[in-house]
Design a protein around this motif. Structure first.
Motif, PDB file in Angstrom:
ATOM      1  N   ARG A  75       0.820  -1.219   0.000  1.00 25.61           N
ATOM      2  CA  ARG A  75       0.000   0.000   0.000  1.00 25.61           C
ATOM      3  C   ARG A  75       0.851   1.266   0.000  1.00 25.61           C
ATOM      4  NH1 ARG A  75      -5.491  -0.833   1.088  1.00 25.61           N
ATOM      5  NH2 ARG A  75      -5.763   1.284   1.821  1.00 25.61           N
ATOM      6  N   LEU A  96      -9.678   2.472 -12.765  1.00 22.26           N
ATOM      7  CA  LEU A  96      -9.333   3.453 -11.731  1.00 22.26           C
ATOM      8  C   LEU A  96     -10.303   3.379 -10.557  1.00 22.26           C
ATOM      9  CD1 LEU A  96      -8.129   6.730 -13.452  1.00 22.26           C
ATOM     10  CD2 LEU A  96      -6.836   4.811 -12.564  1.00 22.26           C
ATOM     11  N   LEU A  99      -9.319   0.439  -8.473  1.00 25.94           N
ATOM     12  CA  LEU A  99      -8.073   0.689  -7.752  1.00 25.94           C
ATOM     13  C   LEU A  99      -8.289   1.646  -6.575  1.00 25.94           C
ATOM     14  CD1 LEU A  99      -4.939   0.263  -7.919  1.00 25.94           C
ATOM     15  CD2 LEU A  99      -4.885   2.397  -9.168  1.00 25.94           C
ATOM     16  N   THR A 102     -10.217   0.325  -3.531  1.00 30.77           N
ATOM     17  CA  THR A 102      -9.512  -0.499  -2.546  1.00 30.77           C
ATOM     18  C   THR A 102      -8.700   0.365  -1.581  1.00 30.77           C
ATOM     19  OG1 THR A 102      -7.539  -0.772  -3.891  1.00 30.77           O
ATOM     20  CG2 THR A 102      -9.272  -2.396  -4.178  1.00 30.77           C
ATOM     21  N   PHE A 103      -8.419   1.605  -1.954  1.00 36.93           N
ATOM     22  CA  PHE A 103      -7.666   2.510  -1.070  1.00 36.93           C
ATOM     23  C   PHE A 103      -8.585   3.494  -0.344  1.00 36.93           C
ATOM     24  CE2 PHE A 103      -4.190   1.155  -3.730  1.00 36.93           C
ATOM     25  CZ  PHE A 103      -3.134   1.103  -2.855  1.00 36.93           C
ATOM     26  N   LEU A 141      -0.896   4.849 -15.289  1.00 38.82           N
ATOM     27  CA  LEU A 141      -1.902   5.536 -14.492  1.00 38.82           C
ATOM     28  C   LEU A 141      -2.249   4.711 -13.256  1.00 38.82           C
ATOM     29  CD1 LEU A 141      -3.408   8.144 -14.677  1.00 38.82           C
ATOM     30  CD2 LEU A 141      -5.145   7.032 -16.074  1.00 38.82           C
ATOM     31  N   GLY A 142      -2.282   3.394 -13.437  1.00 39.78           N
ATOM     32  CA  GLY A 142      -2.571   2.516 -12.306  1.00 39.78           C
ATOM     33  C   GLY A 142      -1.552   2.671 -11.191  1.00 39.78           C
ATOM     34  N   ARG A 146      -2.994   5.748  -7.424  1.00 39.57           N
ATOM     35  CA  ARG A 146      -3.204   5.253  -6.062  1.00 39.57           C
ATOM     36  C   ARG A 146      -2.283   5.980  -5.089  1.00 39.57           C
ATOM     37  NH1 ARG A 146       0.365   0.068  -5.205  1.00 39.57           N
ATOM     38  NH2 ARG A 146       0.620   1.297  -3.342  1.00 39.57           N
TER      39      ARG A 146
ATOM     40  N   THR B  77      -2.116  -6.396 -10.139  1.00 37.44           N
ATOM     41  CA  THR B  77      -1.825  -5.007 -10.500  1.00 37.44           C
ATOM     42  C   THR B  77      -2.856  -4.034  -9.927  1.00 37.44           C
ATOM     43  OG1 THR B  77      -0.884  -5.815 -12.574  1.00 37.44           O
ATOM     44  CG2 THR B  77      -1.340  -3.468 -12.451  1.00 37.44           C
ATOM     45  N   TRP B  78      -4.125  -4.430  -9.895  1.00 36.48           N
ATOM     46  CA  TRP B  78      -5.180  -3.461  -9.586  1.00 36.48           C
ATOM     47  C   TRP B  78      -5.912  -3.713  -8.275  1.00 36.48           C
ATOM     48  CZ3 TRP B  78      -5.549   0.684 -12.748  1.00 36.48           C
ATOM     49  CH2 TRP B  78      -4.901   0.588 -13.989  1.00 36.48           C
ATOM     50  N   GLU B  79      -5.851  -4.904  -7.716  1.00 31.38           N
ATOM     51  CA  GLU B  79      -6.705  -5.203  -6.559  1.00 31.38           C
ATOM     52  C   GLU B  79      -5.941  -5.672  -5.336  1.00 31.38           C
ATOM     53  OE1 GLU B  79     -10.766  -7.037  -7.440  1.00 31.38           O
ATOM     54  OE2 GLU B  79      -9.427  -7.969  -8.882  1.00 31.38           O
ATOM     55  N   ASP B  80      -4.646  -5.670  -5.408  1.00 30.05           N
ATOM     56  CA  ASP B  80      -3.849  -6.397  -4.432  1.00 30.05           C
ATOM     57  C   ASP B  80      -3.393  -5.514  -3.268  1.00 30.05           C
ATOM     58  OD1 ASP B  80      -2.617  -8.671  -3.540  1.00 30.05           O
ATOM     59  OD2 ASP B  80      -0.718  -8.200  -4.497  1.00 30.05           O
ATOM     60  N   TYR B  81      -4.250  -4.616  -2.815  1.00 25.30           N
ATOM     61  CA  TYR B  81      -3.767  -3.645  -1.816  1.00 25.30           C
ATOM     62  C   TYR B  81      -4.602  -3.612  -0.553  1.00 25.30           C
ATOM     63  CZ  TYR B  81      -1.485  -2.347  -6.058  1.00 25.30           C
ATOM     64  OH  TYR B  81      -0.773  -2.397  -7.217  1.00 25.30           O
ATOM     65  N   GLY B  82      -5.366  -4.659  -0.284  1.00 30.56           N
ATOM     66  CA  GLY B  82      -6.111  -4.669   0.966  1.00 30.56           C
ATOM     67  C   GLY B  82      -7.440  -5.378   0.850  1.00 30.56           C
ATOM     68  N   ALA B  83      -8.273  -4.954  -0.103  1.00 29.82           N
ATOM     69  CA  ALA B  83      -9.598  -5.561  -0.202  1.00 29.82           C
ATOM     70  C   ALA B  83      -9.478  -7.048  -0.536  1.00 29.82           C
ATOM     71  CB  ALA B  83     -10.410  -4.858  -1.281  1.00 29.82           C
TER      72      ALA B  83
END
Lengths: 202, 442
Positions: A75, A96, A99, A102-103, A141-142, A146, B77-83
């Motif tokens: 993170r 986006l 992404l 999730t933050f 951008l990904g 974040r 790449t897009w979902e691997d940060y907590g959820a």
């Protein structure tokens, strides 16, 4: 310092890819890794993200040993690596939203970010239909959209057109201005001008 | 339960498949007399159990590559940060794969016990061993080396040290010793003891802590595996080689290259050994089963991973350009080496017990048959559909060339096996020669 590397050595079989490397990169600084193919640029990025453990030496990112298996580390550190990929069935806007969701980050400026990346006209098209350069912009951008403190980019200029490379340079400047640490491996000489430090490997 | 219902009870073709599979699996218990007549009944109650124990070893063996350790790159790449909890996903997949194997083994044990009219105490002893082996396998899988955070993150979540030896030893013990009930209960106690010794105190299995590199590699392997299964194309399931120590490749004869291809996949020799034990156990448990079919089928499965070196040349034009020999020469060289290997496998099977009373020498004809089918499997090119070369026959027009192009290896082998048991040896040899010629020349 955001990144501290001391006496780093990385061996591939009998051959040393990197040996005795020392680095110190602070917040708001940009480190550019240059060198020939196979000189160890990607390997060093892998060490900084905790994908590989060095054969010898110490690596610290944000005051700790990097380990991408730890979600707290993931993170804080954004990456664009060789294995980065996208969902062909989602549009850039949906990527986006996914992404940033999730933050729990602010979704208000998604349109602005897409416009800056040159993807405004393709914001609602499935990623399957994007060109190679547009796909690269989406992946960049990904990594940028974040929240993060450190940004690691492996040859981000690949497949980008002239405007895309200019956007990339602006992005790196903006990252520095916001106090984030940027490390990028590149074969694109103009990006060297943005660096606070250049490490020539090999 | 809800996940099961949403996946399997939606009323579409998946539900139809589930109903048909349930019917097929349960109908066997209502046709026991027919099965006994077709397969034969083992003279002693321990023989069906030996088959179950070898199947248990094969089930455990199939989990050694840790095929459940994967996550797709877009998710990383897009979902691997907590959820998304990647560790929980992998752990669930591991438990599911293990449970499916345990259920299949339970079914096999019940069916073979019913066919062989195995006494209850023998069945209980067999069940104890299967469950105990399952418990040990589960604890070993949870503790994959390299995965814990204290270990290097790039290292693979592979089998435990000695795990492969334990599996092979388990199968060898079952076939060679043919344990009685007390020995089976003792074996179960030893396996449970091993499981308790191996048991992990961590809540999450270590194997689920595999790093991103391992997860992406696992995902790539899975894509190939899934495609291979969906298109019934064994060529997509061929294993990659590991480095082989060679001083120089300045004299790369075809035979040497073929042998190096096998050496790079030497880890699959153990699989071939397990399949040989399965052939012996099944032969003794079901004496009426045709040895030619058993021998050729398991031998073919043992050979295909070892012939993968040739397959890589056909699958990748870029790799094929590195080897400047003709297609025919490459096929011939690999056929010679694979036939030698098949002969060694056959000698092991016959030496381990297949060549008992009532042994049919026709099984020797299956040796070149299985290596030729392997060659065909790994070198088949996609059909072109340009000129099917239809030939008029009494039953209608048959597109001969198209059929020849779509033959994958096992199909032509099965066709030969229809004839082998019922024709004289000389005619059988002719049939095999035709199949070998087709596989090498087409």
């Amino acid at each position: 310092m955001s990144i501290n590397v001391a006496g780093l050595g990385m061996r591939a079989g009998e051959h040393w890819l990197l040996r005795g490397l020392d680095l110190a990169v602070g917040p708001g600084e940009c480190l550019v890794l240059a060198g020939a193919n196979g000189s160890g640029k990607s390997t060093l990025l892998h060490c900084l993200y905790g994908l590989r453990r060095p054969t010898e030496g110490v690596v610290e990112v944000l005051g700790r040993e990097p380990d991408e298996r730890d979600v707290r580390f993931r993170r804080q550190v954004a990456v664009l690596l060789d294995d980065s990929d996208f969902f062909a069935e989602l549009s850039p806007r949906q990527h986006l939203e996914l992404l940033l969701g999730t933050f729990d980050a602010d979704l208000a400026d998604v349109d602005d970010q897409l416009a800056e990346a040159g993807l405004a006209e393709r914001a609602d098209v499935h990623a399957y239909w994007l060109s190679a350069g547009q796909r690269r912009r989406l992946l960049l951008l990904g990594a940028l959209a974040r929240p993060h403190e450190v940004l690691l980019l492996d040859e981000p200029e690949r497949a980008l057109d002239v405007q895309g490379k200019n956007w990339l340079a602006e992005v790196v400047k903006a990252e520095r201005a916001q106090g984030r640490t940027v490390v990028l491996a590149t074969h694109h000489p103009p990006l060297l001008d943005l660096a606070d430090q250049v490490v020539q490997l090999g | 339960m809800r996940a099961f219902a949403t996946r399997w009870l939606t009323g579409d073709e998946r539900t139809l498949g589930l109903v048909l599979a349930t019917g097929l699996l349960s109908i066997a218990f209502f046709r026991l007399d027919k099965l006994r007549a077709d397969l034969g009944v083992a003279p002693t109650p321990d023989l069906p159990l030996v088959t179950v124990l070898v199947a248990t070893a094969l089930a455990w063996w199939s989990m050694l590559p840790r095929g459940f350790v994967w996550l797709d790159p877009p998710t990383l790449t897009w979902e691997d940060y907590g959820a998304l909890d990647r560790e929980r996903l992998v752990a669930r997949r591991m438990a599911r794969g293990w449970l499916v194997r345990q259920l299949a083994l339970g079914y096999l044990l019940a069916l073979l016990a019913a066919i062989g009219s195995v006494p209850v105490e023998w069945t209980m002893a067999g069940a104890a061993v299967v469950l105990a082996a399952g418990a040990l396998a589960f604890t070993a899988i949870r503790l994959a080396p390299g995965a814990p955070r204290s270990r290097p993150p790039g290292s693979a979540a592979g089998p435990m040290p000695g795990e492969a030896i334990a599996v092979a030893g388990f199968a060898g013990f079952a076939v060679v010793v043919r344990p009685g009930t007390w020995l089976l209960f003792g074996l179960a106690a030893v396996l449970v003891g091993g499981a308790l010794r191996t048991v992990s105190r961590t809540r999450r299995p270590h194997v689920s802590l595999a790093g991103r590199v391992r997860l992406v590699d696992g995902w790539r392997d899975r894509v190939l595996r899934t495609s291979g299964l969906q298109f019934l194309d064994l060529a997509l399931l061929l294993p990659a080689a590991r480095p082989v120590r060679v001083r120089t490749l300045r004299a790369p004869t075809g035979l040497r290259l073929a042998w190096l291809g096998i050496l790079g996949r030497a880890r699959h020799l153990a699989t071939a050994g397990l399949l040989a034990l399965a052939a012996v156990a099944t032969h003794h448990a079901f004496p009426a089963l045709l040895d030619e079919i058993l021998f050729a089928l398991l031998g073919y499965l043992a050979l295909v991973p070892l012939g993968a070196g040739l397959g890589e040349l056909w699958r990748s034009p870029g790799r094929r350009r590195w080897v400047g020999r003709s297609d025919l020469a490459l096929r011939l060289d690999n056929f010679v080496v694979l036939t030698g290997l098949a002969a060694a496998w056959a000698a092991f099977v016959l030496g381990a017990g297949l060549a008992g009373p009532g042994w049919n020498p026709t099984v020797l004809l299956t040796i070149p048959l299985m290596s030729a089918c392997t060659i065909r499997t790994v070198t088949r090119v996609p059909p072109t559909y340009d000129n099917p070369a239809s030939v008029d026959t009494p039953i209608g027009s048959i597109p001969l060339r198209l059929i020849a192009q779509t033959v994958r290896g096992p199909d032509v082998g099965l066709l030969a096996l229809v004839f082998l048991p019922v024709v004289p040896v000389a005619v059988g040899a002719g049939v095999v020669a035709v199949v070998v010629g087709f596989c090498l020349l087409r």
